[in-house]
Design a protein around this motif. Structure first.
Motif, PDB file in Angstrom:
ATOM      1  N   ARG A 172      47.299  54.674  36.700  1.00 52.11           N
ATOM      2  CA  ARG A 172      46.376  55.803  36.717  1.00 52.11           C
ATOM      3  C   ARG A 172      44.984  55.385  36.239  1.00 52.11           C
ATOM      4  O   ARG A 172      43.970  55.711  36.865  1.00 52.11           O
ATOM      5  CB  ARG A 172      46.925  56.926  35.833  1.00 52.11           C
ATOM      6  CG  ARG A 172      46.116  58.201  35.859  1.00 52.11           C
ATOM      7  CD  ARG A 172      46.729  59.244  34.931  1.00 52.11           C
ATOM      8  NE  ARG A 172      48.052  59.674  35.361  1.00 52.11           N
ATOM      9  CZ  ARG A 172      49.181  59.377  34.724  1.00 52.11           C
ATOM     10  NH1 ARG A 172      49.163  58.641  33.596  1.00 52.11           N
ATOM     11  NH2 ARG A 172      50.347  59.808  35.174  1.00 52.11           N
ATOM     12  N   VAL A 173      44.940  54.638  35.147  1.00 50.53           N
ATOM     13  CA  VAL A 173      43.647  54.241  34.592  1.00 50.53           C
ATOM     14  C   VAL A 173      42.968  53.204  35.496  1.00 50.53           C
ATOM     15  O   VAL A 173      41.740  53.203  35.653  1.00 50.53           O
ATOM     16  CB  VAL A 173      43.819  53.716  33.153  1.00 50.53           C
ATOM     17  CG1 VAL A 173      42.492  53.215  32.597  1.00 50.53           C
ATOM     18  CG2 VAL A 173      44.363  54.823  32.263  1.00 50.53           C
ATOM     19  N   GLU A 174      43.749  52.323  36.109  1.00 49.41           N
ATOM     20  CA  GLU A 174      43.160  51.365  37.052  1.00 49.41           C
ATOM     21  C   GLU A 174      42.493  52.080  38.215  1.00 49.41           C
ATOM     22  O   GLU A 174      41.378  51.717  38.631  1.00 49.41           O
ATOM     23  CB  GLU A 174      44.231  50.404  37.561  1.00 49.41           C
ATOM     24  CG  GLU A 174      44.709  49.402  36.517  1.00 49.41           C
ATOM     25  CD  GLU A 174      45.754  48.442  37.073  1.00 49.41           C
ATOM     26  OE1 GLU A 174      45.869  48.323  38.309  1.00 49.41           O
ATOM     27  OE2 GLU A 174      46.462  47.815  36.255  1.00 49.41           O
ATOM     28  N   GLN A 176      41.349  55.135  38.224  1.00 49.63           N
ATOM     29  CA  GLN A 176      40.167  55.822  37.702  1.00 49.63           C
ATOM     30  C   GLN A 176      39.010  54.838  37.533  1.00 49.63           C
ATOM     31  O   GLN A 176      37.858  55.155  37.860  1.00 49.63           O
ATOM     32  CB  GLN A 176      40.500  56.490  36.366  1.00 49.63           C
ATOM     33  CG  GLN A 176      41.441  57.682  36.492  1.00 49.63           C
ATOM     34  CD  GLN A 176      41.930  58.192  35.152  1.00 49.63           C
ATOM     35  OE1 GLN A 176      41.710  57.562  34.107  1.00 49.63           O
ATOM     36  NE2 GLN A 176      42.614  59.332  35.159  1.00 49.63           N
ATOM     37  N   HIS A 177      39.309  53.645  37.042  1.00 44.30           N
ATOM     38  CA  HIS A 177      38.286  52.619  36.853  1.00 44.30           C
ATOM     39  C   HIS A 177      37.647  52.231  38.186  1.00 44.30           C
ATOM     40  O   HIS A 177      36.426  52.009  38.273  1.00 44.30           O
ATOM     41  CB  HIS A 177      38.902  51.385  36.180  1.00 44.30           C
ATOM     42  CG  HIS A 177      37.965  50.227  36.053  1.00 44.30           C
ATOM     43  ND1 HIS A 177      36.912  50.213  35.154  1.00 44.30           N
ATOM     44  CD2 HIS A 177      37.914  49.038  36.713  1.00 44.30           C
ATOM     45  CE1 HIS A 177      36.257  49.072  35.256  1.00 44.30           C
ATOM     46  NE2 HIS A 177      36.841  48.337  36.205  1.00 44.30           N
ATOM     47  N   GLU A 178      38.483  52.168  39.231  1.00 41.11           N
ATOM     48  CA  GLU A 178      37.988  51.801  40.562  1.00 41.11           C
ATOM     49  C   GLU A 178      37.408  52.992  41.312  1.00 41.11           C
ATOM     50  O   GLU A 178      36.922  52.852  42.441  1.00 41.11           O
ATOM     51  CB  GLU A 178      39.122  51.192  41.371  1.00 41.11           C
ATOM     52  CG  GLU A 178      39.644  49.873  40.787  1.00 41.11           C
ATOM     53  CD  GLU A 178      40.978  49.460  41.383  1.00 41.11           C
ATOM     54  OE1 GLU A 178      41.475  50.176  42.290  1.00 41.11           O
ATOM     55  OE2 GLU A 178      41.522  48.432  40.948  1.00 41.11           O
ATOM     56  N   LYS A 179      37.457  54.182  40.665  1.00 40.44           N
ATOM     57  CA  LYS A 179      36.894  55.416  41.221  1.00 40.44           C
ATOM     58  C   LYS A 179      37.544  55.840  42.536  1.00 40.44           C
ATOM     59  O   LYS A 179      36.893  56.393  43.423  1.00 40.44           O
ATOM     60  CB  LYS A 179      35.369  55.289  41.371  1.00 40.44           C
ATOM     61  CG  LYS A 179      34.652  55.131  40.040  1.00 40.44           C
ATOM     62  CD  LYS A 179      33.155  55.054  40.211  1.00 40.44           C
ATOM     63  CE  LYS A 179      32.421  55.167  38.880  1.00 40.44           C
ATOM     64  NZ  LYS A 179      33.002  54.420  37.768  1.00 40.44           N
ATOM     65  N   TRP A 180      38.864  55.605  42.635  1.00 42.05           N
ATOM     66  CA  TRP A 180      39.606  56.112  43.780  1.00 42.05           C
ATOM     67  C   TRP A 180      40.049  57.544  43.500  1.00 42.05           C
ATOM     68  O   TRP A 180      40.649  57.818  42.457  1.00 42.05           O
ATOM     69  CB  TRP A 180      40.840  55.251  44.049  1.00 42.05           C
ATOM     70  CG  TRP A 180      40.537  53.970  44.758  1.00 42.05           C
ATOM     71  CD1 TRP A 180      40.534  52.711  44.240  1.00 42.05           C
ATOM     72  CD2 TRP A 180      40.197  53.837  46.143  1.00 42.05           C
ATOM     73  NE1 TRP A 180      40.212  51.790  45.198  1.00 42.05           N
ATOM     74  CE2 TRP A 180      39.997  52.454  46.388  1.00 42.05           C
ATOM     75  CE3 TRP A 180      40.038  54.737  47.201  1.00 42.05           C
ATOM     76  CZ2 TRP A 180      39.643  51.960  47.642  1.00 42.05           C
ATOM     77  CZ3 TRP A 180      39.685  54.250  48.449  1.00 42.05           C
ATOM     78  CH2 TRP A 180      39.494  52.876  48.659  1.00 42.05           C
TER      79      TRP A 180
END
Length: 337
Positions: A172-174, A176-180
């Motif tokens: 989930r955080v990955e 969010q970090h990649e703005k998907w």
């Protein structure tokens, strides 16, 4: 993050031949989604697709064992080949062995983890490229309250669900970090009246049961459909699950004592069942391609889901509770002076 209305979605549902997955597929189809259903049981999938089509819905099925990545990938690929897109991936496939840890073989433990954890990982691996191609969507993984609080006699299943929670938190955080704009949801049911307890392996000498109270599968299906349209981090289904989660958070020792008192006898029926009886740990079994299990008489209503599906009402209730607690604390303080 904006998700499509269900009526515009293409949805893949893994572990759909019975229980929560089957009910979820029917409800998505009734709401106008195109669905692809997958499981190991071809008779269960055929009957499900026929039922959906008889109601005017659109559905296809794919036979797959989720412990094999290539078979899981085929579900996602065939969904896109058939309908041109994938909007929501629902992963419900699981198995278990209900027995004391010392009676579970290494092969059985590994198999439960392969299906119940690695199958979910493979599902996300298979679905994500297509969700990214679509540009948005939802990964909805059916976990369990055993991902928050393990039960005795279910060590491999609890281990798998704890692993799933860790995996989803990282993923989930990955994203969010990649703005998907891809929602990752963990659905955590309490004890649900599905054929799960008919199908899993057991070495208790009797037919196993979940620790009551039970809740009906429709509650979980409704939570899944909500998450398909409303980005949701996690959703505990069943008031008893919310209570257990609260107890575990404030005092794991208290949760230990509670389960010591109720979980051993609470997972046993009076119906004899041999450990050699057919189960679905390594192969599918017939006769249980239905939504409900045998415990409707132990099912009770659950009320707190309505708060989770209505955030303003939920936060209002929490604010009211906080004000009440503050008032009580203030009153206690004045009386103490």
């Amino acid at each position: 993050m904006q998700l499509k209305p269900i009526s515009q979605q293409v949805v893949a549902i893994v572990g759909a031949s019975s229980g929560i997955g089957r009910d979820t597929a029917l409800k998505f189809a009734q709401r106008g989604a195109k669905v692809v259903v997958a499981a190991r049981s071809e008779p269960g999938l055929k009957s499900l697709v026929e039922e959906i089509q008889s109601l005017g819905g659109v559905a296809k099925y794919v036979i797959a064992d989720v412990s094999d990545f290539e078979q899981v990938k085929a579900i996602a690929d065939q969904t896109v080949a058939e309908y041109g897109q994938l909007d929501t991936w629902v992963h419900a496939a699981a198995t278990g062995v209900i027995a004391p840890f010392e009676k579970i073989t290494p092969e059985e433990f590994a198999r439960v983890v392969d299906v119940t954890l690695m199958g979910q990982v493979y599902g996300a691996m298979a679905a994500l490229p297509h969700l990214k191609q679509t540009g948005r969507g939802a990964l909805i993984h059916i976990s369990s309250m055993e991902g928050r609080r393990s039960l005795p006699l279910q060590s491999p299943y609890s281990a798998a669900k704890h692993g799933l929670e860790g995996f989803l938190d990282a993923l989930r955080v990955e994203l969010q970090h990649e703005k998907w704009p891809i929602s990752v949801t963990s659905i955590l049911p309490a004890t649900i009246n599905t054929p799960f307890y008919n199908k899993v392996g057991t070495k208790l000498g009797v037919k196993p049961t979940g620790v009551p109270p039970y809740y009906q599968p429709s509650l979980v299906a409704d939570a899944i459909l909500y998450a398909a349209e409303h980005p949701t981090r996690d959703f505990v289904v069943g008031d008893a699950g919310k209570i257990l989660d609260f107890i575990q958070r404030i005092s794991p020792l208290l949760a230990d004592s509670l389960l010591l008192a109720i979980a051993f006898q609470g997972q046993r029926t009076n119906e004899p069942k041999s450990e050699d009886a057919p189960n679905n740990v390594f192969e599918p079994i017939t006769g249980y391609d239905k939504v409900e299990g045998d415990f409707r008489n132990l099912s009770i209503p659950s009320f707190l889901e309505s708060l989770d599906m209505n955030p303003p009402l939920k936060w209002g209730a929490l604010a009211f509770a906080a004000l009440g607690i503050a008032a009580l604390v203030g009153l206690w303080g004045r009386n103490d002076i």
